[in-house]
Design an enzyme around this catalytic site. Structure first.
Site, mmCIF file in Angstrom:
data_model
loop_
_atom_site.group_PDB
_atom_site.id
_atom_site.type_symbol
_atom_site.label_atom_id
_atom_site.label_comp_id
_atom_site.label_asym_id
_atom_site.label_seq_id
_atom_site.Cartn_x
_atom_site.Cartn_y
_atom_site.Cartn_z
ATOM 1 N N GLU A 151 -2.827 8.628 6.000
ATOM 2 C CA GLU A 151 -1.906 9.151 5.533
ATOM 3 C C GLU A 151 -2.019 7.891 4.353
ATOM 4 O O GLU A 151 -2.284 7.000 4.525
ATOM 5 C CB GLU A 151 -0.451 8.543 6.241
ATOM 6 C CG GLU A 151 0.462 8.639 5.454
ATOM 7 C CD GLU A 151 0.879 10.409 4.779
ATOM 8 O OE1 GLU A 151 1.290 11.121 5.982
ATOM 9 O OE2 GLU A 151 0.304 10.313 4.057
ATOM 10 N N ARG A 154 2.539 5.736 0.056
ATOM 11 C CA ARG A 154 3.313 4.871 -0.250
ATOM 12 C C ARG A 154 4.981 4.242 0.163
ATOM 13 O O ARG A 154 5.598 5.570 -0.450
ATOM 14 C CB ARG A 154 3.031 4.408 -2.144
ATOM 15 C CG ARG A 154 1.547 4.091 -2.615
ATOM 16 C CD ARG A 154 1.946 4.454 -4.123
ATOM 17 N NE ARG A 154 2.068 5.853 -4.468
ATOM 18 C CZ ARG A 154 1.864 6.286 -5.520
ATOM 19 N NH1 ARG A 154 2.054 4.859 -6.997
ATOM 20 N NH2 ARG A 154 2.857 7.473 -5.912
ATOM 21 N N LYS A 204 -9.646 5.404 5.489
ATOM 22 C CA LYS A 204 -8.233 4.741 4.413
ATOM 23 C C LYS A 204 -8.085 3.256 4.662
ATOM 24 O O LYS A 204 -7.832 2.182 3.732
ATOM 25 C CB LYS A 204 -7.165 4.455 5.711
ATOM 26 C CG LYS A 204 -6.066 4.213 6.184
ATOM 27 C CD LYS A 204 -5.124 4.256 4.950
ATOM 28 C CE LYS A 204 -4.481 3.696 5.203
ATOM 29 N NZ LYS A 204 -2.493 4.505 4.480
ATOM 30 N N CYS A 260 0.981 -2.410 4.778
ATOM 31 C CA CYS A 260 -0.462 -2.214 4.755
ATOM 32 C C CYS A 260 -1.007 -3.168 3.980
ATOM 33 O O CYS A 260 -2.304 -2.758 4.499
ATOM 34 C CB CYS A 260 0.109 -0.587 4.218
ATOM 35 S SG CYS A 260 1.332 0.092 4.464
#
Ligand code: UGA
Length: 432
Positions: A151, A154, A204, A260
């Site tokens: 994914e 944001r 990712k 993240c």
């Protein structure tokens, strides 16, 4: 298609709601009963623009269901998206216990062919680990495939990002299974990249750590600007005009936070250490970021003198605008540093104050107020930590009148230096 989404955090909830919007039958599963109850009633629990409408649409059209029963979620779906948390451990290793538990449950309840998709950010190699766990519990040897589909949304623009992504990455060692997952996104106009399972997992981390590096890079340039009189905003603009560099993620400030970048940088550093391939650039990215709040408070001290007993207003607590998320927020570090120095802190944030009060700054003595103007009354200094739009629209002439001192520390370069100086502020921003 029948899809179940395991875990209803930012990623799971947005993914589930958008799949329902695209016409699929979606079951979102979470172990948190209270949360599932709220979701069933259309309350998205988290603050995310556009999410509530999608949730209500899915529920009304009978396309979006919620449950706490993993058995039901596994049995009733052809695709199972793993969207549970992958928090960091102290050692920087990624904690995969939630992913492992879901894999175990899928193995126990699998009742026919399934495509199991990891959407949580997981270190390279996790797909195969999930495969082995499912296999070990899958007594009747039901067939299944493993796909990685990271994914890139944001927080704060999660719905928009998912509806209009730059790319959809799907990785699997079975191309047919990968194509089936890619087909679920029909209706979304974006290029699809089908790659090996391991490549997808790494894309990712490589993307997030590259973006984090861009931020630390421009922040280091900002430090040089501060010493020389150059303006980092102009430098970033000039760099960004080169298409090979691009404008995005060259905004200098207090450093990156959130759930993240800090975690993913640590995780890939851990992986590189395990592989005995030190990721030197990323070590520096991390170090630069760690030092941002420290450097900023040092600058405050240089300007204001001793910070003991100074009254300081903080505008913005969330790790960035349009979210109530406080995970790894720079505000936490700055406030703690100010408290260590004996300052009195008054804080305001449009949506993150409950999170701050009840969780992230629970044990810190802070006065919370309900408006930005209330926060600045009689303070010695105002510090802008999160660049909410609300702060951009405020008449700063009124602000200075309410304040006792004249110090304005703008950690996000939200204001124009000349204008602020004209108003009468002793204005300090980043790299200019
Ligand atoms: C980030 C990535 O941008 C997403 O693509 C990814 O899907 C997500 O992590 C994830 O892995 O789930 P997010 O953490 O929500 O998204 O937020 P960003 O908008 O990327 O901002 C991260 C931090 O960097 C914020 O603290 C922000 O203030 C800071 N930042 C960002 C800067 O300091 N300068 C910039 O130029 C851009």
């Amino acid at each position: 298609m029948k899809i179940s989404v395991i875990g209803t955090g930012y990623v799971g909830l947005v993914t589930g709601s958008i799949f329902a919007h695209l016409g699929h039958d979606v079951i979102c599963m979470d172990i948190d009963e209270e949360k599932v109850k709220k979701l069933k009633s259309g309350d998205p629990v988290i603050y995310e623009p556009g999410l509530e409408d999608l949730l209500k649409e899915g529920i009304e059209k009978d396309k979006l269901h919620f449950t706490t029963d993993i058995k039901e979620a596994v049995e009733k779906s052809d695709f199972i998206f793993i969207c549970v948390g992958t928090p960091p451990k102290k050692s920087w290793e990624t904690d995969l216990s939630y992913v492992k538990k879901v894999a175990e449950d899928i193995g126990k309840h699998i009742n026919g062919y399934k495509i199991v998709v990891t959407k949580s950010t997981v270190p390279v190699g996790t797909g195969n680990m999930v495969k082995e766990i499912i296999r070990s519990y899958n007594k009747n040897n039901h067939p299944f495939d493993i796909v990685s589909n990271p994914e890139f949304l944001r927080e704060g623009s999660a719905v928009e990002d998912t509806l209009h992504p730059d790319r959809i990455v799907v990785g699997s060692d079975n191309k047919e299974a990968a194509q089936k997952v890619a087909d679920l996104y029909r209706g979304i106009d974006a290029p699809v990249l089908i790659v090996k399972l391991y490549s997808s997992e790494l894309i990712k981390y490589a993307s997030n750590s590259f973006l984090a590096t861009k931020i630390s890079f421009i922040n280091s340039i900002a430090d040089i600007c501060e010493r020389t009189g150059a303006d980092v905003e102009e430098v970033a603009k000039g760099m960004g005009m080169d298409k090979r560099i691009g404008y995005h993620f060259l905004k200098a400030g207090l450093g990156y936070g959130g759930s993240c970048f800090p975690k993913d940088v640590d995780s890939i550093l851990y992986t590189s250490m395990q592989l005995n391939e030190p990721f030197i650039i990323l070590e520096a990215t991390r170090k630069v970021n760690e030092n941002r709040p420290v450097r900023f408070v040092e600058r405050m001290e240089k300007m204001m003198g001793e910070l003991r007993d100074k009254k300081i207003a903080i505008w913005g607590l969330a790790f960035k605008p349009n979210t109530d998320d406080m995970r790894e927020a720079v505000s936490i570090k700055i406030i703690k540093l100010l408290k260590e120095k004996g300052s009195n802190v008054i804080a305001y944030d449009p949506v993150a104050m409950n999170n701050a009060k009840n969780v992230y700054l629970k044990d810190v003595d802070i006065e919370y107020v309900n408006s930005p103007m209330e926060a600045v009354k009689d303070v010695d200094a105002l510090v802008l930590v999160t660049e909410w739009d609300e702060f951009k629209r405020i008449d700063m002439k009124e602000v200075i009148e309410l304040m006792k001192g004249k110090f304005l520390f703008d950690g996000r370069n939200l204001y124009n230096p000349e204008e602020m100086e004209k108003i009468g502020f002793s204005y300090v921003s980043i790299g200019r």
